[in-house]
Write a protein that holds these residues in place. Structure first.
Motif, PDB file in Angstrom:
ATOM      1  N   MET A  94       0.825  -1.220   0.000  1.00 28.02           N
ATOM      2  CA  MET A  94       0.000   0.000   0.000  1.00 28.02           C
ATOM      3  C   MET A  94       0.857   1.267   0.000  1.00 28.02           C
ATOM      4  O   MET A  94       0.357   2.340  -0.324  1.00 28.02           O
ATOM      5  CB  MET A  94      -1.019  -0.008   1.156  1.00 28.02           C
ATOM      6  N   LYS A 101      -4.615   2.246  -4.197  1.00 33.42           N
ATOM      7  CA  LYS A 101      -5.973   1.685  -4.175  1.00 33.42           C
ATOM      8  C   LYS A 101      -5.977   0.202  -4.583  1.00 33.42           C
ATOM      9  O   LYS A 101      -6.703  -0.604  -4.027  1.00 33.42           O
ATOM     10  CB  LYS A 101      -6.891   2.488  -5.118  1.00 33.42           C
ATOM     11  N   TYR A 103      -3.856  -2.081  -4.119  1.00 28.75           N
ATOM     12  CA  TYR A 103      -3.263  -3.045  -3.187  1.00 28.75           C
ATOM     13  C   TYR A 103      -4.319  -3.981  -2.597  1.00 28.75           C
ATOM     14  O   TYR A 103      -4.084  -5.177  -2.423  1.00 28.75           O
ATOM     15  CB  TYR A 103      -2.516  -2.314  -2.047  1.00 28.75           C
ATOM     16  N   SER A 104      -5.509  -3.428  -2.304  1.00 29.03           N
ATOM     17  CA  SER A 104      -6.502  -4.251  -1.590  1.00 29.03           C
ATOM     18  C   SER A 104      -7.007  -5.404  -2.467  1.00 29.03           C
ATOM     19  O   SER A 104      -7.328  -6.477  -1.963  1.00 29.03           O
ATOM     20  CB  SER A 104      -7.669  -3.403  -1.083  1.00 29.03           C
ATOM     21  N   LEU A 105      -7.047  -5.190  -3.778  1.00 22.62           N
ATOM     22  CA  LEU A 105      -7.489  -6.276  -4.663  1.00 22.62           C
ATOM     23  C   LEU A 105      -6.398  -7.336  -4.821  1.00 22.62           C
ATOM     24  O   LEU A 105      -6.680  -8.532  -4.933  1.00 22.62           O
ATOM     25  CB  LEU A 105      -7.889  -5.722  -6.037  1.00 22.62           C
TER      26      LEU A 105
ATOM     27  N   LEU B  46      -8.589  -2.377   5.495  1.00 24.87           N
ATOM     28  CA  LEU B  46      -7.668  -2.291   4.358  1.00 24.87           C
ATOM     29  C   LEU B  46      -8.053  -3.295   3.271  1.00 24.87           C
ATOM     30  O   LEU B  46      -8.099  -2.965   2.102  1.00 24.87           O
ATOM     31  CB  LEU B  46      -6.225  -2.556   4.814  1.00 24.87           C
ATOM     32  N   THR B  47      -8.310  -4.535   3.683  1.00 25.20           N
ATOM     33  CA  THR B  47      -8.728  -5.559   2.715  1.00 25.20           C
ATOM     34  C   THR B  47      -9.843  -6.411   3.311  1.00 25.20           C
ATOM     35  O   THR B  47      -9.731  -6.889   4.439  1.00 25.20           O
ATOM     36  CB  THR B  47      -7.537  -6.478   2.333  1.00 25.20           C
ATOM     37  N   LEU B  48     -10.897  -6.579   2.536  1.00 22.39           N
ATOM     38  CA  LEU B  48     -12.002  -7.463   2.933  1.00 22.39           C
ATOM     39  C   LEU B  48     -12.143  -8.522   1.850  1.00 22.39           C
ATOM     40  O   LEU B  48     -12.203  -8.198   0.666  1.00 22.39           O
ATOM     41  CB  LEU B  48     -13.313  -6.662   3.040  1.00 22.39           C
ATOM     42  N   ASP B  74     -15.037   3.351  -0.270  1.00 21.98           N
ATOM     43  CA  ASP B  74     -14.380   3.453  -1.584  1.00 21.98           C
ATOM     44  C   ASP B  74     -13.233   2.452  -1.694  1.00 21.98           C
ATOM     45  O   ASP B  74     -12.427   2.510  -2.609  1.00 21.98           O
ATOM     46  CB  ASP B  74     -13.886   4.890  -1.844  1.00 21.98           C
ATOM     47  N   ASN B  75     -13.199   1.516  -0.760  1.00 24.42           N
ATOM     48  CA  ASN B  75     -12.154   0.493  -0.813  1.00 24.42           C
ATOM     49  C   ASN B  75     -12.530  -0.552  -1.876  1.00 24.42           C
ATOM     50  O   ASN B  75     -13.625  -1.111  -1.863  1.00 24.42           O
ATOM     51  CB  ASN B  75     -12.029  -0.167   0.576  1.00 24.42           C
ATOM     52  N   LEU B  76     -11.602  -0.803  -2.809  1.00 28.66           N
ATOM     53  CA  LEU B  76     -11.915  -1.681  -3.944  1.00 28.66           C
ATOM     54  C   LEU B  76     -12.239  -3.114  -3.510  1.00 28.66           C
ATOM     55  O   LEU B  76     -13.102  -3.754  -4.098  1.00 28.66           O
ATOM     56  CB  LEU B  76     -10.731  -1.702  -4.928  1.00 28.66           C
ATOM     57  N   SER B  77     -11.563  -3.599  -2.477  1.00 30.43           N
ATOM     58  CA  SER B  77     -11.833  -4.982  -2.050  1.00 30.43           C
ATOM     59  C   SER B  77     -13.208  -5.093  -1.379  1.00 30.43           C
ATOM     60  O   SER B  77     -13.890  -6.102  -1.514  1.00 30.43           O
ATOM     61  CB  SER B  77     -10.733  -5.496  -1.119  1.00 30.43           C
TER      62      SER B  77
END
Lengths: 239, 102
Positions: A94, A101, A103-105, B46-48, B74-77
């Motif tokens: 990150m 942005k 990073y989470s995917l 941060l990540t889901l 607005d978190n992409l995951s």
């Protein structure tokens, strides 16, 4: 810096393997040690170790195929260890410019592939439990592998008539189903496919003789039959 | 009642931990009055992943239906996970905003 020499003990600690393994690798030529002025003690150049550790895919694929030992730094014996390493990768990723942005995917798909290995093989690991999880954020590559049952065998518990690895991988990546019947589960790999097909992320995934390559402009999902055949699963994510 | 998912961690990945989080949430959940909504706040996450969320959000959706309200993120995951869970469950979340295609 490049010429800094480490003792065999320091090298074993750095790579997460035993001194005996290092001696074996020296004798077999896999990782050759240096001897000072004709002495008997083994030393290793730090730079050589970095190069040796950088071929993540080779380590993972040799382990998945024939159980070849690899540096223990890439080994996650259990889900908790995997989670810990994944959080560390997330923190590094990150902060990488351009990935604030995305990073989470990337963490999501790595997490789903790794978690699948644990969830589907719990109590059923054929020999070695746990997974290979290595990443190189400079080269922008992540590699995961397991020596588990593979997708075909786990899905046959709920779809006994699945004819091949290719058919099993098709189902795993496209249908809402789980190998852990009677639980109605299994949406992780579907999301992996969707994310990879729409984002600047490439995926190579193999189990048995089935292969998925979603790379560059060829982001259409299709499963092909490869030449090799691994029992568990092996995945390479590039971004 | 509003709960911040961040309380369960910022990297919400495995099915195992999703299930643990759901169990840990039960005492608080039992205090939710019948006429009150449950709001889920994703800020700080941060990540889901769908595995974690399927253990936590899916049972809440089944039990609460419309009373489960997801706050915008607005978190992409988070967005990708909500989208796939809706498809898997064939049921929509009540979400303040739209869940865009990833």
């Amino acid at each position: 810096m490049d010429d800094k020499l480490l003792t065999i003990g320091q090298t074993a600690e750095k790579l997460g393997i035993s001194i005996d393994t290092l001696r074996r690798w020296d004798e077999s030529g896999k990782l050759v040690a240096i001897r000072k002025d004709g002495g008997t003690h083994r030393y290793y150049r730090e730079k050589d170790l970095e190069v040796f550790s950088s071929d993540l895919f080779k380590f993972a694929s040799e382990w998945a195929n024939n159980g070849t030992e690899f540096p223990g730094t890439f080994y996650c014996q259990n889900s908790a260890r995997f989670q810990g390493k994944l959080v560390k990768m997330e923190q590094e990723l990150m902060r990488k410019p351009g990935f604030e942005k995305l990073y989470s995917l990337i963490v999501l798909i790595s997490g789903e592939i790794g978690d699948n290995s644990f969830a589907h093989n719990l109590g059923n690991w054929p020999d070695t439990s746990g997974i290979f999880f290595g990443y190189d954020l400079q080269k922008q590559v992540i590699v995961l592998a397991d020596r588990g049952l593979g997708i075909l065998e786990t899905l046959r518990r709920v779809r006994p008539n699945l004819p091949s690895h290719v058919a099993a991988v098709e189902v795993a990546f496209t249908e809402f189903i789980s190998g852990r019947a009677p639980e109605k589960r299994g949406n992780g790999l579907k999301l992996v496919r969707e994310v990879v097909s729409t984002q600047p992320i490439d995926l190579f995934f193999t189990t048995g003789d089935a292969e998925v390559r979603m790379q560059d402009s060829k982001k259409d999902f299709h499963v092909t039959r490869g030449e090799g055949g691994i029992r568990g699963c092996l995945a390479k994510i590039e971004f | 009642m509003k709960i911040k998912l961040e309380k369960f961690g910022t990297t919400l990945i495995t099915r195992e931990l999703g299930s643990e989080a759901f169990k840990a949430f039960q005492p608080t959940f039992r205090e939710l009055p019948n006429n009150e909504d449950l709001e889920i706040d994703f800020s700080g996450v941060l990540t889901l992943s769908p595995s974690w969320a399927d253990e936590f959000l899916t049972p809440l959706l089944v039990q609460l239906g419309e009373r489960l309200q997801l706050l915008p993120s607005d978190n992409l995951s988070v967005l990708a996970t909500l989208k796939i869970l809706q498809e898997a469950n064939k049921r929509e979340f009540k979400y303040s905003g739209s869940i865009p295609a990833i």
